[in-house]
Design a protein around this motif. Structure first.
Motif, PDB file in Angstrom:
ATOM      1  N   GLN A 206       0.832  -1.201   0.000  1.00 36.79           N
ATOM      2  CA  GLN A 206       0.000   0.000   0.000  1.00 36.79           C
ATOM      3  C   GLN A 206       0.869   1.255   0.000  1.00 36.79           C
ATOM      4  O   GLN A 206       2.019   1.215   0.465  1.00 36.79           O
ATOM      5  CB  GLN A 206      -0.908  -0.005   1.223  1.00 36.79           C
ATOM      6  N   PRO A 207       0.325   2.353  -0.497  1.00 35.04           N
ATOM      7  CA  PRO A 207       1.078   3.618  -0.430  1.00 35.04           C
ATOM      8  C   PRO A 207       1.507   3.932   0.995  1.00 35.04           C
ATOM      9  O   PRO A 207       0.739   3.740   1.947  1.00 35.04           O
ATOM     10  CB  PRO A 207       0.066   4.645  -0.946  1.00 35.04           C
ATOM     11  N   GLY A 208       2.750   4.380   1.125  1.00 43.34           N
ATOM     12  CA  GLY A 208       3.332   4.639   2.434  1.00 43.34           C
ATOM     13  C   GLY A 208       4.024   3.445   3.049  1.00 43.34           C
ATOM     14  O   GLY A 208       4.691   3.578   4.078  1.00 43.34           O
ATOM     15  N   GLY A 209       3.888   2.294   2.429  1.00 47.84           N
ATOM     16  CA  GLY A 209       4.491   1.083   2.962  1.00 47.84           C
ATOM     17  C   GLY A 209       5.949   0.915   2.582  1.00 47.84           C
ATOM     18  O   GLY A 209       6.547   1.784   1.932  1.00 47.84           O
TER      19      GLY A 209
ATOM     20  N   ALA B 189       9.167   1.171 -15.362  1.00 52.98           N
ATOM     21  CA  ALA B 189       7.710   1.185 -15.310  1.00 52.98           C
ATOM     22  C   ALA B 189       7.165   0.912 -16.711  1.00 52.98           C
ATOM     23  O   ALA B 189       7.863   1.130 -17.709  1.00 52.98           O
ATOM     24  CB  ALA B 189       7.213   2.531 -14.799  1.00 52.98           C
ATOM     25  N   PRO B 190       5.920   0.450 -16.812  1.00 54.98           N
ATOM     26  CA  PRO B 190       5.331   0.184 -18.130  1.00 54.98           C
ATOM     27  C   PRO B 190       5.381   1.421 -19.015  1.00 54.98           C
ATOM     28  O   PRO B 190       4.984   2.509 -18.604  1.00 54.98           O
ATOM     29  CB  PRO B 190       3.892  -0.209 -17.793  1.00 54.98           C
ATOM     30  N   GLY B 191       5.882   1.235 -20.225  1.00 50.98           N
ATOM     31  CA  GLY B 191       5.929   2.334 -21.177  1.00 50.98           C
ATOM     32  C   GLY B 191       7.018   3.347 -20.932  1.00 50.98           C
ATOM     33  O   GLY B 191       7.114   4.348 -21.648  1.00 50.98           O
ATOM     34  N   ALA B 192       7.867   3.111 -19.929  1.00 50.99           N
ATOM     35  CA  ALA B 192       8.922   4.064 -19.590  1.00 50.99           C
ATOM     36  C   ALA B 192      10.290   3.449 -19.822  1.00 50.99           C
ATOM     37  O   ALA B 192      10.417   2.227 -19.946  1.00 50.99           O
ATOM     38  CB  ALA B 192       8.789   4.504 -18.134  1.00 50.99           C
TER      39      ALA B 192
ATOM     40  N   GLN C 121       5.286   4.990  -3.020  1.00 51.98           N
ATOM     41  CA  GLN C 121       4.178   5.687  -3.649  1.00 51.98           C
ATOM     42  C   GLN C 121       3.791   4.969  -4.929  1.00 51.98           C
ATOM     43  O   GLN C 121       4.591   4.205  -5.490  1.00 51.98           O
ATOM     44  CB  GLN C 121       4.567   7.134  -3.948  1.00 51.98           C
ATOM     45  N   PRO C 122       2.580   5.195  -5.431  1.00 47.76           N
ATOM     46  CA  PRO C 122       2.166   4.508  -6.660  1.00 47.76           C
ATOM     47  C   PRO C 122       3.136   4.702  -7.823  1.00 47.76           C
ATOM     48  O   PRO C 122       3.313   3.787  -8.638  1.00 47.76           O
ATOM     49  CB  PRO C 122       0.799   5.139  -6.957  1.00 47.76           C
ATOM     50  N   GLU C 123       3.792   5.836  -7.881  1.00 43.87           N
ATOM     51  CA  GLU C 123       4.743   6.084  -8.964  1.00 43.87           C
ATOM     52  C   GLU C 123       6.015   5.256  -8.838  1.00 43.87           C
ATOM     53  O   GLU C 123       6.849   5.258  -9.752  1.00 43.87           O
ATOM     54  CB  GLU C 123       5.092   7.569  -9.057  1.00 43.87           C
TER      55      GLU C 123
ATOM     56  N   GLN D 110       8.867  -7.581  -9.590  1.00 42.09           N
ATOM     57  CA  GLN D 110       7.789  -6.603  -9.722  1.00 42.09           C
ATOM     58  C   GLN D 110       7.467  -5.980  -8.368  1.00 42.09           C
ATOM     59  O   GLN D 110       7.253  -6.686  -7.380  1.00 42.09           O
ATOM     60  CB  GLN D 110       6.538  -7.260 -10.286  1.00 42.09           C
ATOM     61  N   VAL D 111       7.396  -4.667  -8.352  1.00 47.49           N
ATOM     62  CA  VAL D 111       6.923  -3.920  -7.186  1.00 47.49           C
ATOM     63  C   VAL D 111       5.688  -3.137  -7.616  1.00 47.49           C
ATOM     64  O   VAL D 111       5.741  -2.363  -8.571  1.00 47.49           O
ATOM     65  CB  VAL D 111       8.007  -2.963  -6.658  1.00 47.49           C
ATOM     66  N   THR D 112       4.589  -3.370  -6.902  1.00 44.20           N
ATOM     67  CA  THR D 112       3.344  -2.670  -7.196  1.00 44.20           C
ATOM     68  C   THR D 112       2.875  -1.946  -5.937  1.00 44.20           C
ATOM     69  O   THR D 112       2.728  -2.577  -4.887  1.00 44.20           O
ATOM     70  CB  THR D 112       2.259  -3.639  -7.667  1.00 44.20           C
ATOM     71  N   VAL D 113       2.688  -0.644  -6.061  1.00 48.27           N
ATOM     72  CA  VAL D 113       2.229   0.167  -4.929  1.00 48.27           C
ATOM     73  C   VAL D 113       0.813   0.631  -5.249  1.00 48.27           C
ATOM     74  O   VAL D 113       0.605   1.439  -6.157  1.00 48.27           O
ATOM     75  CB  VAL D 113       3.155   1.363  -4.685  1.00 48.27           C
TER      76      VAL D 113
END
Length: 118
Positions: A13-16, A40-43, A87-89, A113-116
């Motif tokens: 979660q965000p902040g984690g 990140a996808p597309g980056a 953060q999600p970014e 993979q890291v997903t926030v």
């Protein structure tokens, strides 16, 4: 056979926080600067952090802003990335890299993979 194997990614979660690990084999670990990148996808793939083998001097991407800490254990041939206040970014595939201090040759891991997300 050279191998870099990352682990520790997942959903947070965000902040984690998450701690990524990378175990190296098949080369002289102390000849290599260890680095983390992310994509990140597309980056494009971007630099996250690096650590020298003996001085353990570190360097970070501008976006890190003191949230991440890279470390290494030469005896275990391990490199770590402690990530706080995620953060999600920060969502991306995180790659471990080993760059030879003398030749510049670089090895890559397969990524984790890291997903926030909430």
């Amino acid at each position: 056979q050279v191998q870099l194997v990352e682990s520790g990614g997942g959903l947070v979660q965000p902040g984690g926080s998450l701690r990524l690990s990378c175990v190296a084999s098949g080369f002289t670990f102390t000849n290599y600067v260890m680095r983390w990148f992310r994509q990140a996808p597309g980056a494009e793939r971007e630099f996250v952090a690096s650590i020298e083998p003996f001085t353990t001097a570190t360097n970070y991407g501008d976006f890190v802003k003191a949230r991440f800490t890279i470390s290494r254990d030469n005896a275990k041939k391990m490199v770590y990335l402690q990530m706080n206040t995620l953060q999600p970014e920060d969502t991306a595939v995180y790659y471990c890299s080993a760059r030879n201090r003398y030749t510049g040759y670089q090895y890559w891991g397969q990524g984790t993979q890291v997903t926030v997300s909430s």
